[in-house]
Design an enzyme around this catalytic site. Sequence first.
Site, PDB file in Angstrom:
ATOM      1  N   ASP A 135     -39.234  18.918   7.009  1.00  0.00           N
ATOM      2  CA  ASP A 135     -39.013  19.240   5.596  1.00  0.00           C
ATOM      3  C   ASP A 135     -39.921  18.378   4.705  1.00  0.00           C
ATOM      4  OD1 ASP A 135     -37.681  16.832   5.807  1.00  0.00           O
ATOM      5  OD2 ASP A 135     -35.806  17.521   4.889  1.00  0.00           O
ATOM      6  N   SER A 136     -40.700  17.482   5.334  1.00  0.00           N
ATOM      7  CA  SER A 136     -41.760  16.768   4.605  1.00  0.00           C
ATOM      8  C   SER A 136     -42.739  17.769   3.996  1.00  0.00           C
ATOM      9  CB  SER A 136     -42.500  15.808   5.549  1.00  0.00           C
ATOM     10  OG  SER A 136     -42.859  16.456   6.745  1.00  0.00           O
TER      11      SER A 136
ATOM     12  N   ASP B 149     -36.827  21.734  11.099  1.00  0.00           N
ATOM     13  CA  ASP B 149     -36.059  20.709  10.381  1.00  0.00           C
ATOM     14  C   ASP B 149     -35.073  21.383   9.426  1.00  0.00           C
ATOM     15  OD1 ASP B 149     -35.521  18.085   9.908  1.00  0.00           O
ATOM     16  OD2 ASP B 149     -37.342  17.661   8.763  1.00  0.00           O
TER      17      ASP B 149
ATOM     18  N   LYS C  54     -33.687  20.020  14.033  1.00  0.00           N
ATOM     19  CA  LYS C  54     -33.452  18.595  13.776  1.00  0.00           C
ATOM     20  C   LYS C  54     -32.578  18.474  12.533  1.00  0.00           C
ATOM     21  CE  LYS C  54     -36.685  15.704  11.884  1.00  0.00           C
ATOM     22  NZ  LYS C  54     -35.987  15.232  10.675  1.00  0.00           N
TER      23      LYS C  54
ATOM     24  N   GLU D 124     -30.514  15.313   9.950  1.00  0.00           N
ATOM     25  CA  GLU D 124     -30.413  13.884   9.654  1.00  0.00           C
ATOM     26  C   GLU D 124     -28.956  13.405   9.698  1.00  0.00           C
ATOM     27  OE1 GLU D 124     -32.410  12.983   5.955  1.00  0.00           O
ATOM     28  OE2 GLU D 124     -34.299  13.870   6.639  1.00  0.00           O
TER      29      GLU D 124
ATOM     30  N   GLU E  52     -36.371   6.375  12.135  1.00  0.00           N
ATOM     31  CA  GLU E  52     -37.357   6.232  11.049  1.00  0.00           C
ATOM     32  C   GLU E  52     -37.186   4.906  10.304  1.00  0.00           C
ATOM     33  OE1 GLU E  52     -37.945   9.626   8.468  1.00  0.00           O
ATOM     34  OE2 GLU E  52     -39.186   8.452   7.085  1.00  0.00           O
TER      35      GLU E  52
HETATM   36  O1  KIV Z   1     -39.782  15.925   7.716  1.00  0.00           O
HETATM   37  C1  KIV Z   1     -40.431  15.233   8.522  1.00  0.00           C
HETATM   38  O2  KIV Z   1     -41.653  15.340   8.648  1.00  0.00           O
HETATM   39  C2  KIV Z   1     -39.676  14.283   9.325  1.00  0.00           C
HETATM   40  C3  KIV Z   1     -40.458  13.279  10.099  1.00  0.00           C
HETATM   41  C4  KIV Z   1     -40.960  12.241   9.175  1.00  0.00           C
HETATM   42  C5  KIV Z   1     -39.687  12.708  11.218  1.00  0.00           C
HETATM   43  O3  KIV Z   1     -38.496  14.310   9.331  1.00  0.00           O
END
Ligand code: KIV
Length: 278
Positions: A45-46, A84, A114, A116, A183
């Site tokens: 989600d970056s 994510d 993934k 959090e 992280e």
């Molecule tokens: O969103 C992302 O790119 C991440 C990584 C930094 C692990 O969660």
Amino acid sequence: MPRITINKIREMKQKGEKITMLTAYDYVTAKLVDEAGIPLILVGDSLGMVVLGYETTIPVTIEEMLHHTRAVVRGTSRALIVGDMPFMTYHLNTEQALSNAAKFIQEAGTQAVKLEGGVTVADKVKRIVECGIPVMGHIGLTPQSINQIGGHRIQGKTLEVAARILDDAKALEQAGAFAVVLETVPAALAKLITGKISIPTIGIGAGIGCDGQVQVINDVLGSYTDFVPKHAKQYAKLVDVMSNAISQYHEEVTTGKFPTKENSFPMDESILEALKGK
Ligand code: KIV
């Protein structure tokens, strides 16, 4: 070659082989990452920050994630793709978490998701895994909670917080997660956790003692310069290459150097003559 499986990723930890993971958000980049033989691709989600220009990952929607994830899946054939889950798409209850996790698998074609959190999301992770969807955890600095944490700051420097992060790692292992991202935690804490759990730890700003490493591709390529984290290493400065190319193109259009004959399509002279008389 068949796609990498979660069993292969687990096996890599057992054999002491380091695991590389990189983010990707589009077809072309995903293809390059896949061709490089990188076993894990995260559609993080970056993307909200490095592709869409948001200030944080918090505004990212599931529709935006699924759109980019589909492109990444289309560009790959070998890597295991992890989607994510964005903010508030798994927090309400287990059924919400399960139905949104299923969207990544069914509608976007990922092999895993993934999310959090540790202890607080363990029940959701368990339910998703029980339904056949592999889950990667993400603990330590969890960017979706920066308003609560108070910014992108290192986590686990006090005994209380370090113990909480260790509990989170154990809770995710118990819940059936196949791997966990650590992280921005002290390297020694990440190494200790890596030795205490059976599932692979994938570090970002967590030192060399993790089973693997993940980075945001724009940091590795030097193509996002609004903010470069301390843990990142730029292997290229793509932003300069891109900027030079764009300026050169602009200059050549305005001075009439582009397009040349090589960039143009010829036409039969007789047709041209006939048209002139019309
Ligand atoms: O969103 C992302 O790119 C991440 C990584 C930094 C692990 O969660």
